[in-house]
Motif scaffolding. Structure first.
Motif, PDB file in Angstrom:
ATOM      1  N   GLU A 226     -15.092  22.564  -0.847  1.00 37.11           N
ATOM      2  CA  GLU A 226     -14.704  23.841  -1.443  1.00 37.11           C
ATOM      3  C   GLU A 226     -14.646  24.963  -0.417  1.00 37.11           C
ATOM      4  O   GLU A 226     -13.643  25.668  -0.306  1.00 37.11           O
ATOM      5  N   THR A 227     -15.693  25.163   0.344  1.00 38.57           N
ATOM      6  CA  THR A 227     -15.725  26.268   1.303  1.00 38.57           C
ATOM      7  C   THR A 227     -14.917  25.962   2.555  1.00 38.57           C
ATOM      8  O   THR A 227     -14.561  26.884   3.293  1.00 38.57           O
ATOM      9  N   ARG A 228     -14.669  24.663   2.826  1.00 38.86           N
ATOM     10  CA  ARG A 228     -13.961  24.175   4.011  1.00 38.86           C
ATOM     11  C   ARG A 228     -14.732  24.435   5.294  1.00 38.86           C
ATOM     12  O   ARG A 228     -14.172  24.366   6.395  1.00 38.86           O
ATOM     13  N   GLU A 229     -16.013  24.719   5.179  1.00 35.64           N
ATOM     14  CA  GLU A 229     -16.865  24.862   6.352  1.00 35.64           C
ATOM     15  C   GLU A 229     -17.190  23.488   6.929  1.00 35.64           C
ATOM     16  O   GLU A 229     -17.153  22.468   6.230  1.00 35.64           O
ATOM     17  N   ASN A 244     -26.686  21.656   9.597  1.00 43.75           N
ATOM     18  CA  ASN A 244     -26.200  22.966  10.019  1.00 43.75           C
ATOM     19  C   ASN A 244     -24.765  23.177   9.568  1.00 43.75           C
ATOM     20  O   ASN A 244     -23.998  22.217   9.445  1.00 43.75           O
ATOM     21  N   ILE A 245     -24.416  24.431   9.335  1.00 42.88           N
ATOM     22  CA  ILE A 245     -23.019  24.807   9.170  1.00 42.88           C
ATOM     23  C   ILE A 245     -22.538  25.297  10.528  1.00 42.88           C
ATOM     24  O   ILE A 245     -23.104  26.219  11.108  1.00 42.88           O
ATOM     25  N   ILE A 246     -21.502  24.645  11.047  1.00 45.35           N
ATOM     26  CA  ILE A 246     -21.076  24.864  12.423  1.00 45.35           C
ATOM     27  C   ILE A 246     -20.107  26.051  12.495  1.00 45.35           C
ATOM     28  O   ILE A 246     -19.070  26.068  11.828  1.00 45.35           O
ATOM     29  N   LYS A 247     -20.469  27.021  13.337  1.00 47.20           N
ATOM     30  CA  LYS A 247     -19.673  28.233  13.505  1.00 47.20           C
ATOM     31  C   LYS A 247     -19.363  28.445  14.983  1.00 47.20           C
ATOM     32  O   LYS A 247     -20.154  28.068  15.851  1.00 47.20           O
ATOM     33  N   PRO A 248     -18.222  29.056  15.284  1.00 48.02           N
ATOM     34  CA  PRO A 248     -17.782  29.160  16.682  1.00 48.02           C
ATOM     35  C   PRO A 248     -18.737  29.966  17.549  1.00 48.02           C
ATOM     36  O   PRO A 248     -19.158  31.063  17.192  1.00 48.02           O
ATOM     37  N   LYS A 305     -20.889  15.193  -8.425  1.00 50.63           N
ATOM     38  CA  LYS A 305     -19.795  15.860  -7.737  1.00 50.63           C
ATOM     39  C   LYS A 305     -20.320  17.090  -7.000  1.00 50.63           C
ATOM     40  O   LYS A 305     -21.067  17.888  -7.552  1.00 50.63           O
ATOM     41  N   GLY A 306     -19.933  17.233  -5.745  1.00 48.65           N
ATOM     42  CA  GLY A 306     -20.422  18.323  -4.906  1.00 48.65           C
ATOM     43  C   GLY A 306     -21.671  17.987  -4.123  1.00 48.65           C
ATOM     44  O   GLY A 306     -22.073  18.751  -3.238  1.00 48.65           O
ATOM     45  N   ASN A 307     -22.293  16.843  -4.429  1.00 48.03           N
ATOM     46  CA  ASN A 307     -23.474  16.430  -3.681  1.00 48.03           C
ATOM     47  C   ASN A 307     -23.093  15.961  -2.281  1.00 48.03           C
ATOM     48  O   ASN A 307     -21.958  15.566  -2.022  1.00 48.03           O
TER      49      ASN A 307
END
Length: 368
Positions: A226-229, A244-248, A305-307
Motif C-alpha cells: 500500500e505505502t510502496r515503501e 527497517n523502512i529504507i529511506k535515501p 491480508k496486509g501481514n
C-alpha cells in the motif's frame, strides 16, 4: 534451602536456555503442501509468467520447475560457495514479459584479492541456459571471511532496483563508511547505471550506488503493497535483528547502536539510540535469524491480508507479523518446526510459497 554447586549450574544453564527461546505463540490453523521437493538451500525463487519457478540453490545451481519437473539451468555464474556465501537471490524485471531480464545476486571471487564478495548480474533465459550475462555490480575488496553477503533484490514502481550486501564480517569499517562496500542497501537503474539522484552521487570517494548504510546483514526485503515503501530486515548479533523502512541516505546505526550483544554475551555498544541514526520499526530479542520476507497482499488468507511474513532460520518457523499503523503489533508461528525458512514469495495464485532448507518449496495453507 542451599543449592549444591552441581544444582546451581544446572539451573544456571537452564535459565540461559530458557532466555534463548522464542516466545511467539504457535498458530496451529495452518498446514502446507510440498510443491518443489528435495531442495537443499533454496536461497531465492521467483515465478515466470507461465507459472514456472526459477529457484536458486546456494551451492550454485538454478532450477527451472514446471508441472512437477525440475530442469537444471546451464550458464550459471561461478559462485564463491563459502560460509553464508553462494548463489543468493533471483528476481525478474517488472517488464520481464517484454525484455526478458533476470537479476541474480551471488558471492563472486572475481577481482584481484583472495576470497569473494557479493555481485549482481542480469541475464536472460534461452533454451534452459543463461545468456546475455552482464555483471552490473561487484563489491570490493574480496575477503575470505564467510559471513554476511546479504542479499535480496526488489524493484520499485519507478524502474529502479535495490539490492543488499552485508558487511562481510567487517563490523568496524564497512557499514559506517560510504566509501566502502558492505553493510549497505544499493540502488541502480535497470541497466546497472547510477541514478543521478542517488543520495551520495556528489560525496567524495563514495560508492555512488549506495542508497542507505549502517546495516549488518540484510536478508529480507519487500515493497509494502500500500505505502510502496521499501521494508527490509537484517540479522543482528545475539539479539537485535531488525525491520527497517529504507529511506535515501539514512544511517541505520550498525554497529554504533544496537539492541543486541556479542555472541559471547559481552557488550560492544552501550547505546540503542543516537541522533542521526534511524530506529528500527521492529526488533527481535532473542534473535530469530531472519531470512526471506514478503507481504500478504491477496485475499486468500482470512485475517492475514496486509501481514508480513518473515522466515526464522534459528527457530525454524514462519513468523506471521500483524501490522497496524506501520507497527508490528502481534506475531505468531506458522509452519512451526518444519525447517529453516530461507525464502518467501507470493505466487500468482495469491498463495504464499516458502523455501525451507532440506525440504523444498511449500505452499502455505490456512486450515480455519
Amino acid at each position: 534451602m542451599t543449592l549444591s554447586k552441581h544444582s546451581f549450574f544446572i539451573l544456571f544453564f537452564l535459565s540461559l536456555f530458557a532466555c534463548a527461546q522464542d516466545k511467539n505463540p504457535i498458530n496451529t490453523n495452518n498446514t502446507h503442501e510440498v510443491i518443489v521437493p528435495d531442495l537443499n538451500i533454496p536461497w531465492g525463487f521467483t515465478f515466470l509468467p507461465d507459472g514456472a519457478m526459477l529457484i536458486t540453490e546456494k551451492a550454485g545451481e538454478i532450477i527451472h520447475f514446471k508441472d512437477g519437473r525440475k530442469t537444471e539451468i546451464t550458464g550459471v555464474p561461478q559462485v564463491y560457495n563459502r560460509g553464508q556465501g553462494g548463489l543468493l537471490d533471483i528476481a525478474l524485471h517488472p517488464d520481464y514479459a517484454q525484455n526478458g531480464w533476470i537479476y541474480l545476486t551471488y558471492a563472486s571471487s572475481e577481482g584481484d584479492d583472495n576470497g569473494g564478495h557479493t555481485a549482481l548480474m542480469r541475464c536472460k533465459l534461452k533454451n534452459n541456459a543463461l545468456v546475455e550475462k552482464e555483471v552490473l555490480y561487484k563489491a570490493t575488496p574480496n575477503t575470505t571471511k564467510g559471513q554476511h553477503f546479504g542479499s535480496r533484490i526488489v524493484f520499485d514502481d519507478n524502474g529502479y532496483f535495490f539490492f543488499t550486501i552485508g558487511e562481510r564480517g567487517n563490523r568496524d569499517e564497512n557499514p559506517q563508511d560510504i566509501t566502502r562496500d558492505g553493510g549497505k542497501v544499493y540502488r541502480l537503474n535497470a541497466d546497472g547505471t547510477i541514478p543521478n539522484d542517488n543520495p551520495f552521487v556528489d560525496a567524495a570517494n563514495a560508492k555512488t550506488a549506495i542508497y542507505s548504510y549502517g546495516h549488518r546483514n540484510p536478508q529480507g526485503m519487500d515493497i509494502h503493497p500500500e505505502t510502496r515503501e521499501i521494508w527490509a530486515h537484517e540479522h543482528g548479533p545475539k539479539g537485535g535483528d531488525e525491520i527497517n523502512i529504507i529511506k535515501p541516505g539514512k544511517n541505520y546505526g550498525w554497529p554504533v547502536i544496537s539492541y543486541g550483544v556479542n555472541y559471547s554475551g559481552t557488550s560492544f555498544t552501550d547505546i540503542t539510540k543516537k541522533e542521526g541514526m534511524e530506529q528500527p520499526l521492529h526488533y527481535w530479542v532473542p534473535s530469530i535469524a531472519p531470512s526471506g520476507m514478503a507481504f500478504i497482499s491477496s485475499d486468500v488468507y482470512n485475517g492475514w491480508k496486509g501481514n508480513l511474513l518473515v522466515g526464522s532460520l534459528k527457530f525454524q518457523y514462519l513468523d506471521n507479523c500483524y501490522i497496524e499503523n506501520g507497527k508490528v503489533v502481534k506475531e505468531e508461528r506458522l509452519l512451526d518446526g518444519l525447517g529453516r525458512v530461507r525464502s518467501i514469495e507470493q505466487g500468482p495464485d495469491g498463495y504464499m510459497y516458502v523455501g525451507i532448507e532440506n525440504l523444498g518449496i511449500v505452499k502455505l495453507i490456512q486450515t480455519k
